[in-house]
Scaffold this motif. Structure first.
Motif, PDB file in Angstrom:
ATOM      1  N   ASP A 147       0.811  -1.212   0.000  1.00  0.00           N
ATOM      2  CA  ASP A 147       0.000   0.000   0.000  1.00  0.00           C
ATOM      3  C   ASP A 147       0.850   1.271   0.000  1.00  0.00           C
ATOM      4  O   ASP A 147       0.326   2.364  -0.203  1.00  0.00           O
ATOM      5  CB  ASP A 147      -0.924  -0.004   1.220  1.00  0.00           C
ATOM      6  CG  ASP A 147      -1.945   1.110   1.185  1.00  0.00           C
ATOM      7  OD1 ASP A 147      -2.690   1.195   0.198  1.00  0.00           O
ATOM      8  OD2 ASP A 147      -1.983   1.921   2.137  1.00  0.00           O
ATOM      9  N   GLY A 148       2.139   1.124   0.253  1.00  0.00           N
ATOM     10  CA  GLY A 148       3.009   2.287   0.163  1.00  0.00           C
ATOM     11  C   GLY A 148       3.614   2.774   1.455  1.00  0.00           C
ATOM     12  O   GLY A 148       4.181   3.858   1.508  1.00  0.00           O
ATOM     13  N   GLY A 149       3.483   1.985   2.533  1.00  0.00           N
ATOM     14  CA  GLY A 149       4.154   2.383   3.767  1.00  0.00           C
ATOM     15  C   GLY A 149       3.209   2.640   4.917  1.00  0.00           C
ATOM     16  O   GLY A 149       2.060   2.210   4.911  1.00  0.00           O
ATOM     17  N   SER A 150       3.693   3.379   5.903  1.00  0.00           N
ATOM     18  CA  SER A 150       2.974   3.485   7.171  1.00  0.00           C
ATOM     19  C   SER A 150       2.577   4.904   7.529  1.00  0.00           C
ATOM     20  O   SER A 150       2.376   5.224   8.696  1.00  0.00           O
ATOM     21  CB  SER A 150       3.850   2.925   8.297  1.00  0.00           C
ATOM     22  OG  SER A 150       5.082   3.631   8.367  1.00  0.00           O
ATOM     23  N   ASP A 151       2.471   5.790   6.526  1.00  0.00           N
ATOM     24  CA  ASP A 151       2.168   7.182   6.839  1.00  0.00           C
ATOM     25  C   ASP A 151       0.676   7.481   6.849  1.00  0.00           C
ATOM     26  O   ASP A 151       0.275   8.615   7.090  1.00  0.00           O
ATOM     27  CB  ASP A 151       2.882   8.116   5.848  1.00  0.00           C
ATOM     28  CG  ASP A 151       2.492   7.823   4.403  1.00  0.00           C
ATOM     29  OD1 ASP A 151       2.059   6.688   4.137  1.00  0.00           O
ATOM     30  OD2 ASP A 151       2.612   8.732   3.563  1.00  0.00           O
ATOM     31  N   ARG A 152      -0.166   6.484   6.565  1.00  0.00           N
ATOM     32  CA  ARG A 152      -1.604   6.690   6.553  1.00  0.00           C
ATOM     33  C   ARG A 152      -2.285   5.730   7.523  1.00  0.00           C
ATOM     34  O   ARG A 152      -1.688   4.730   7.939  1.00  0.00           O
ATOM     35  CB  ARG A 152      -2.168   6.483   5.139  1.00  0.00           C
ATOM     36  CG  ARG A 152      -1.735   7.554   4.168  1.00  0.00           C
ATOM     37  CD  ARG A 152      -2.348   7.338   2.823  1.00  0.00           C
ATOM     38  NE  ARG A 152      -2.024   6.015   2.271  1.00  0.00           N
ATOM     39  CZ  ARG A 152      -2.337   5.633   1.048  1.00  0.00           C
ATOM     40  NH1 ARG A 152      -2.990   6.448   0.251  1.00  0.00           N
ATOM     41  NH2 ARG A 152      -2.008   4.435   0.613  1.00  0.00           N
ATOM     42  N   PRO A 153      -3.551   5.984   7.879  1.00  0.00           N
ATOM     43  CA  PRO A 153      -4.243   5.114   8.832  1.00  0.00           C
ATOM     44  C   PRO A 153      -4.319   3.667   8.364  1.00  0.00           C
ATOM     45  O   PRO A 153      -4.443   3.381   7.171  1.00  0.00           O
ATOM     46  CB  PRO A 153      -5.635   5.742   8.923  1.00  0.00           C
ATOM     47  CG  PRO A 153      -5.428   7.173   8.580  1.00  0.00           C
ATOM     48  CD  PRO A 153      -4.351   7.169   7.531  1.00  0.00           C
ATOM     49  N   ARG A 168      -6.149  -9.781  17.864  1.00  0.00           N
ATOM     50  CA  ARG A 168      -4.766 -10.052  18.278  1.00  0.00           C
ATOM     51  C   ARG A 168      -3.775  -9.135  17.548  1.00  0.00           C
ATOM     52  O   ARG A 168      -2.725  -8.797  18.107  1.00  0.00           O
ATOM     53  CB  ARG A 168      -4.416 -11.522  18.025  1.00  0.00           C
ATOM     54  CG  ARG A 168      -4.829 -12.441  19.165  1.00  0.00           C
ATOM     55  CD  ARG A 168      -4.342 -13.863  18.935  1.00  0.00           C
ATOM     56  NE  ARG A 168      -5.144 -14.543  17.943  1.00  0.00           N
ATOM     57  CZ  ARG A 168      -4.787 -15.666  17.330  1.00  0.00           C
ATOM     58  NH1 ARG A 168      -3.591 -16.203  17.574  1.00  0.00           N
ATOM     59  NH2 ARG A 168      -5.588 -16.235  16.451  1.00  0.00           N
ATOM     60  N   VAL A 169      -4.096  -8.735  16.316  1.00  0.00           N
ATOM     61  CA  VAL A 169      -3.243  -7.743  15.652  1.00  0.00           C
ATOM     62  C   VAL A 169      -3.242  -6.456  16.463  1.00  0.00           C
ATOM     63  O   VAL A 169      -2.199  -5.817  16.657  1.00  0.00           O
ATOM     64  CB  VAL A 169      -3.716  -7.492  14.207  1.00  0.00           C
ATOM     65  CG1 VAL A 169      -2.951  -6.320  13.594  1.00  0.00           C
ATOM     66  CG2 VAL A 169      -3.522  -8.742  13.346  1.00  0.00           C
ATOM     67  N   GLY A 170      -4.414  -6.066  16.971  1.00  0.00           N
ATOM     68  CA  GLY A 170      -4.483  -4.880  17.810  1.00  0.00           C
ATOM     69  C   GLY A 170      -3.765  -5.043  19.131  1.00  0.00           C
ATOM     70  O   GLY A 170      -3.172  -4.096  19.660  1.00  0.00           O
ATOM     71  N   THR A 179       0.835  -0.884  14.297  1.00  0.00           N
ATOM     72  CA  THR A 179      -0.126  -0.284  15.220  1.00  0.00           C
ATOM     73  C   THR A 179      -1.343   0.207  14.449  1.00  0.00           C
ATOM     74  O   THR A 179      -1.333   1.322  13.914  1.00  0.00           O
ATOM     75  CB  THR A 179       0.501   0.878  16.005  1.00  0.00           C
ATOM     76  OG1 THR A 179       1.682   0.411  16.679  1.00  0.00           O
ATOM     77  CG2 THR A 179      -0.475   1.422  17.041  1.00  0.00           C
ATOM     78  N   PRO A 180      -2.385  -0.610  14.363  1.00  0.00           N
ATOM     79  CA  PRO A 180      -3.601  -0.150  13.681  1.00  0.00           C
ATOM     80  C   PRO A 180      -4.261   0.983  14.459  1.00  0.00           C
ATOM     81  O   PRO A 180      -4.231   1.015  15.694  1.00  0.00           O
ATOM     82  CB  PRO A 180      -4.494  -1.400  13.675  1.00  0.00           C
ATOM     83  CG  PRO A 180      -3.585  -2.548  13.984  1.00  0.00           C
ATOM     84  CD  PRO A 180      -2.499  -1.987  14.849  1.00  0.00           C
ATOM     85  N   GLN A 181      -4.856   1.903  13.718  1.00  0.00           N
ATOM     86  CA  GLN A 181      -5.674   2.924  14.371  1.00  0.00           C
ATOM     87  C   GLN A 181      -6.947   2.314  14.938  1.00  0.00           C
ATOM     88  O   GLN A 181      -7.518   2.827  15.887  1.00  0.00           O
ATOM     89  CB  GLN A 181      -6.022   4.044  13.388  1.00  0.00           C
ATOM     90  CG  GLN A 181      -4.952   5.123  13.270  1.00  0.00           C
ATOM     91  CD  GLN A 181      -3.650   4.561  12.716  1.00  0.00           C
ATOM     92  OE1 GLN A 181      -3.650   3.870  11.701  1.00  0.00           O
ATOM     93  NE2 GLN A 181      -2.540   4.839  13.375  1.00  0.00           N
ATOM     94  N   LEU A 182      -7.366   1.157  14.365  1.00  0.00           N
ATOM     95  CA  LEU A 182      -8.533   0.438  14.878  1.00  0.00           C
ATOM     96  C   LEU A 182      -8.495  -0.995  14.376  1.00  0.00           C
ATOM     97  O   LEU A 182      -8.226  -1.240  13.199  1.00  0.00           O
ATOM     98  CB  LEU A 182      -9.829   1.118  14.416  1.00  0.00           C
ATOM     99  CG  LEU A 182     -11.130   0.559  14.983  1.00  0.00           C
ATOM    100  CD1 LEU A 182     -11.157   0.698  16.510  1.00  0.00           C
ATOM    101  CD2 LEU A 182     -12.338   1.263  14.375  1.00  0.00           C
ATOM    102  N   SER A 183      -8.767  -1.932  15.294  1.00  0.00           N
ATOM    103  CA  SER A 183      -8.918  -3.347  14.935  1.00  0.00           C
ATOM    104  C   SER A 183     -10.324  -3.769  15.343  1.00  0.00           C
ATOM    105  O   SER A 183     -10.721  -3.572  16.494  1.00  0.00           O
ATOM    106  CB  SER A 183      -7.877  -4.216  15.650  1.00  0.00           C
ATOM    107  OG  SER A 183      -6.569  -3.820  15.300  1.00  0.00           O
TER     108      SER A 183
END
Length: 338
Positions: A147-153, A168-170, A179-183
């Protein structure tokens, strides 16, 4: 038992309210074409990828998934990774429908397949089991790189057993650099031992369904790796608890069923104390996921939303005769706040 929000609570059409109807519609309702141009746009944009899943049991792991990028990448809201339930796939009705809805809301989507799902039995010599969280974390990381990296949610959504993986990912992802913004867990199996017993003690149609699924996937694995696996002893067992106990003892690294189940059991205190935000939707009439598993859970701590409507079945939440999903609307609402 619900979180406040603009989307009204789940009130299904009376004709669709029974638990069995909700559960069957989750996997059997027609979903292609439901979102007009948006649905077909996601389908056309989807590209299959082979992912590096790290190393497990000394073997390199490969997973698959389908990625759909927004037409205007500058307008994308971020990435949502979706994880199907046990013996589901990227094309399961409930997951495809959710992915289409999320894509229409402006998110890039990645539909991740677990090991030995979506016909991938030949990719990895060793078998899938539910404690294999490390390779799922690798898969989420690989999806984010695509997706192109980690600079977006980043958000992760899972259904049933996939809901357990998503939660468990969360829980574990932040320590692994994810680090998801939401799981989000939809009908998540948080107490797998209770789920096994519920299947054995529940409606016979569900028990037959799950046992048939189990036997078919074992046969597919044996056919993909001739001479490597012998599942003869498992084929004759008629209890989901006992077939899992035998499977764990003969085909996993765990000493016993209890050790295996403990590895992916999630308690309400664990969830509310997670390292990143979580949200959960589950139905009180779900015969596969006992509602008692959620005793003590609320929209507190890291659990920013907990919806537990009285109806909904297992991964159902179908609200009207157009077969629209209330859970999808709730998820899009949560994602809009990120």
């Amino acid at each position: 038992m619900s979180s406040a929000g603009a989307v009204a609570g789940f009130r299904p059409n009376p004709l669709l309210a029974p638990q069995l109807i909700q559960t069957v519609l989750a996997t059997k309702r027609p979903v292609r074409g439901r979102f007009a141009g948006h649905d077909h746009a996601m389908h056309r944009a989807s590209v299959q990828h082979l992912l590096d899943g790290g190393v497990a049991d000394g073997d390199p792991v490969q997973l698959t998934g389908l990625y759909a990028r927004q037409p205007d990448e500058r307008a994308s809201r971020g990435l949502v990774v979706l994880i199907h339930g046990w013996e589901g796939s990227h094309d399961s009705a409930y997951l495809y429908s959710m992915a289409s809805k999320v894509y229409a809301a402006g998110w890039n989507v990645f539909r991740l397949n677990l090991r030995d799902h979506a016909g991938t039995h030949a990719l990895n010599p060793r078998l899938f089991h539910s404690a294999r969280i490390d390779e799922v974390l690798h898969g989420v990381r690989a999806a984010r790189q695509i997706d192109g990296g980690s600079d977006r949610p980043l958000a992760v959504i899972g259904f049933s057993l996939g809901g357990n993986f998503a939660l468990r990912v969360g829980l574990l992802g932040p320590a692994a650099g994810i680090t998801p913004q939401l799981s989000i867990g939809i009908s998540p199996s948080i107490d797998p031992g209770a789920t096994l017993r519920a299947i054995d003690d529940g409606p016979a149609v569900f028990k037959r369904y799950f046992l048939d699924k189990w036997r078919k996937t074992l046969a597919a694995k044996a056919a993909a790796w001739p001479g490597r696996h012998d599942f003869t002893a498992l084929a004759s067992l008629g209890s989901f608890v006992e077939i899992t106990r035998r499977f764990v003892a003969e085909h996993t690294e765990f000493a016993c069923l209890e050790d295996y189940l403990a590895r992916y059991t999630l308690t309400p205190p664990m969830l509310m104390g997670a390292a990143s935000p979580l949200a959960i939707v589950t139905a009180q009439d779900d015969t596969v996921i006992p509602f008692a598993d959620f005793d003590g859970l609320g929209a507190r701590g890291s659990v920013i939303a907990f919806d537990a409507p009285r109806r909904g079945g297992h991964c159902g939440f179908i609200e009207n005769l157009a077969l629209e999903s209330w859970a999808e609307k709730r998820v899009v609402e949560w994602l809009s706040r990120l």
